[in-house]
Design an enzyme around this catalytic site. Structure first.
Site, PDB file in Angstrom:
ATOM      1  N   TYR A  29       0.802  -1.215   0.000  1.00  0.00           N
ATOM      2  CA  TYR A  29       0.000   0.000   0.000  1.00  0.00           C
ATOM      3  C   TYR A  29       0.841   1.275   0.000  1.00  0.00           C
ATOM      4  CZ  TYR A  29      -4.231  -2.742   0.793  1.00  0.00           C
ATOM      5  OH  TYR A  29      -5.273  -3.620   0.656  1.00  0.00           O
ATOM      6  N   LYS A  70       3.089 -14.997   4.935  1.00  0.00           N
ATOM      7  CA  LYS A  70       3.443 -15.931   3.863  1.00  0.00           C
ATOM      8  C   LYS A  70       4.969 -16.041   3.832  1.00  0.00           C
ATOM      9  CE  LYS A  70       2.082 -18.552   0.353  1.00  0.00           C
ATOM     10  NZ  LYS A  70       1.330 -19.815   0.574  1.00  0.00           N
ATOM     11  N   ASP A 100      -2.939 -18.163   3.049  1.00  0.00           N
ATOM     12  CA  ASP A 100      -3.883 -18.961   2.269  1.00  0.00           C
ATOM     13  C   ASP A 100      -4.600 -19.985   3.143  1.00  0.00           C
ATOM     14  OD1 ASP A 100      -1.301 -19.935   2.509  1.00  0.00           O
ATOM     15  OD2 ASP A 100      -1.303 -21.011   0.608  1.00  0.00           O
ATOM     16  N   ASP A 116      -6.441  -6.669   4.982  1.00  0.00           N
ATOM     17  CA  ASP A 116      -7.513  -6.026   4.239  1.00  0.00           C
ATOM     18  C   ASP A 116      -8.412  -7.078   3.587  1.00  0.00           C
ATOM     19  OD1 ASP A 116      -9.065  -4.140   2.984  1.00  0.00           O
ATOM     20  OD2 ASP A 116      -7.505  -3.430   1.631  1.00  0.00           O
ATOM     21  N   ASP A 125     -12.463  -8.453   4.903  1.00  0.00           N
ATOM     22  CA  ASP A 125     -13.641  -8.424   4.039  1.00  0.00           C
ATOM     23  C   ASP A 125     -14.241  -9.819   3.881  1.00  0.00           C
ATOM     24  OD1 ASP A 125     -13.318  -5.741   3.725  1.00  0.00           O
ATOM     25  OD2 ASP A 125     -13.025  -5.778   1.559  1.00  0.00           O
TER      26      ASP A 125
END
Length: 336
Positions: free
Chosen positions: A123, A169, A202, A226, A230
């Protein structure tokens, strides 16, 4: 107390006044400072986040940010105002709670919080392209990782949370995600009462889809947090019920995360509950008024238990203003 109010674009102009009205009902002396930001502001002024808005936000410390539209394609000079505002105010932690509400669209038993780092990762917006190859910089720093980890563990301690799951990750990105994980582990040693585990992003996505009620708190870098927040919001009624708070040392930004929703803007059916619950987070975490936050949350709960909600969660549903009046009425009944 002062509050900088930035309605933004689209349904921000419909739901922000509702949340502000709720805040004024429990904080009658609240001073409001209105300011502009967003895509329409960019089109009028050439800046999505004008200097005057940033100055007002810094002066107030507490900010209520509605929603902004962003172009899907590159527009020269346009930068996401909420991303810029978070960075400029040093709001390093984004806090996203997900709680099952008494609605048929909600999966029951969910009560979790996702805390994500809010100022870096992909970001930072550092991208380059020659038309053939495009490169984006993923920036993870020790300073920011330690800072958000400490905020997460402090929140867990004060909220009575028992377990934090670190999301990363690091098997593919050992230097960036590995640094984030190691910093979180370092901070965790200062909080021996909190159980800590870790999970690849994941795997976390799969388990959140299978059994979101099995999680307590998650701590993640910016992008993963983020996306996962959601995802889990879908089990709790959707983004119209999803509040958030961007927390820093000198400022906090309450921000419903549903976006500007141009497809329903102006129809009077936008769900204001994410905005109202974001206001409750501002009361609880920033202004340290848990008593007032609880009153707001209980008024929302009572309204939903009475079967009053907008069309995104109940068919046929009621208007934004009908729902707003219902919440205010229940606040007044609790006072009386």
């Amino acid at each position: 107390m002062k509050l900088c109010v930035i309605p933004g674009d689209g349904i921000g102009h419909e739901v922000v006044p509702v949340a502000v009205g709720v805040l004024q009902a429990v904080l009658p002396g609240l001073q409001l400072v209105f300011a502009d930001a967003g895509w329409e502001t960019f089109r009028r002024q050439g800046r999505a986040l004008p200097d005057k808005t940033l100055e007002a936000a810094r002066e107030c410390g507490a900010v209520f940010f509605g929603a902004v539209s962003s172009p899907m394609q590159l527009v020269e000079g346009y930068r996401s105002p909420i991303v810029q505002l978070r960075r400029e105010l040093g709001c390093h932690a984004n806090i996203r709670p997900t709680l099952s509400l008494p609605l048929t669209v909600c999966r029951q038993g969910i009560d979790l919080i996702i805390v994500r780092e809010n100022t870096e990762d992909l970001y930072v917006g550092d991208e380059q392209s020659d038309g053939e190859v495009a490169v984006a910089i993923k920036r993870i720093t020790r300073t920011a990782s330690l800072r958000v980890a400490r905020s997460a563990f402090e929140l867990a301690r004060h909220a009575g949370r028992q377990r934090i799951t670190i999301i990363h990750k690091a098997n593919i990105l050992p230097r960036t995600d590995g640094l984030f994980r190691d910093c979180a582990r370092e901070v965790a040693r200062e909080y021996p009462e909190i159980v800590v585990d870790e999970m690849l992003v994941d795997t976390a996505a799969m388990r959140l889809a299978q059994s979101p009620e099995s999680f307590d708190m998650l701590l993640a870098p910016n992008l993963y947090g983020d996306i996962l927040s959601d995802l889990v919001a879908a089990f709790a009624g959707g983004l119209g019920l999803a509040p958030s708070l961007n927390l820093g040392v000198t400022a906090a930004i309450a921000e419903p995360v549903h976006g500007s929703a141009p497809d329903i803007a102006g129809q009077g059916i936008a769900n204001p509950l994410a905005a109202i619950l974001s206001a409750a987070m501002l009361l609880r975490i920033w202004w340290q008024r848990a008593d007032l936050a609880m009153r707001v949350e209980q008024a929302v709960l009572a309204t939903l238990q009475d079967g009053i909600a907008t069309p995104d969660v109940i068919s046929p549903g009621v208007s934004t203003q009908h729902l707003a009046r219902a919440v205010i009425d229940r606040l007044k009944q609790a006072q009386g």
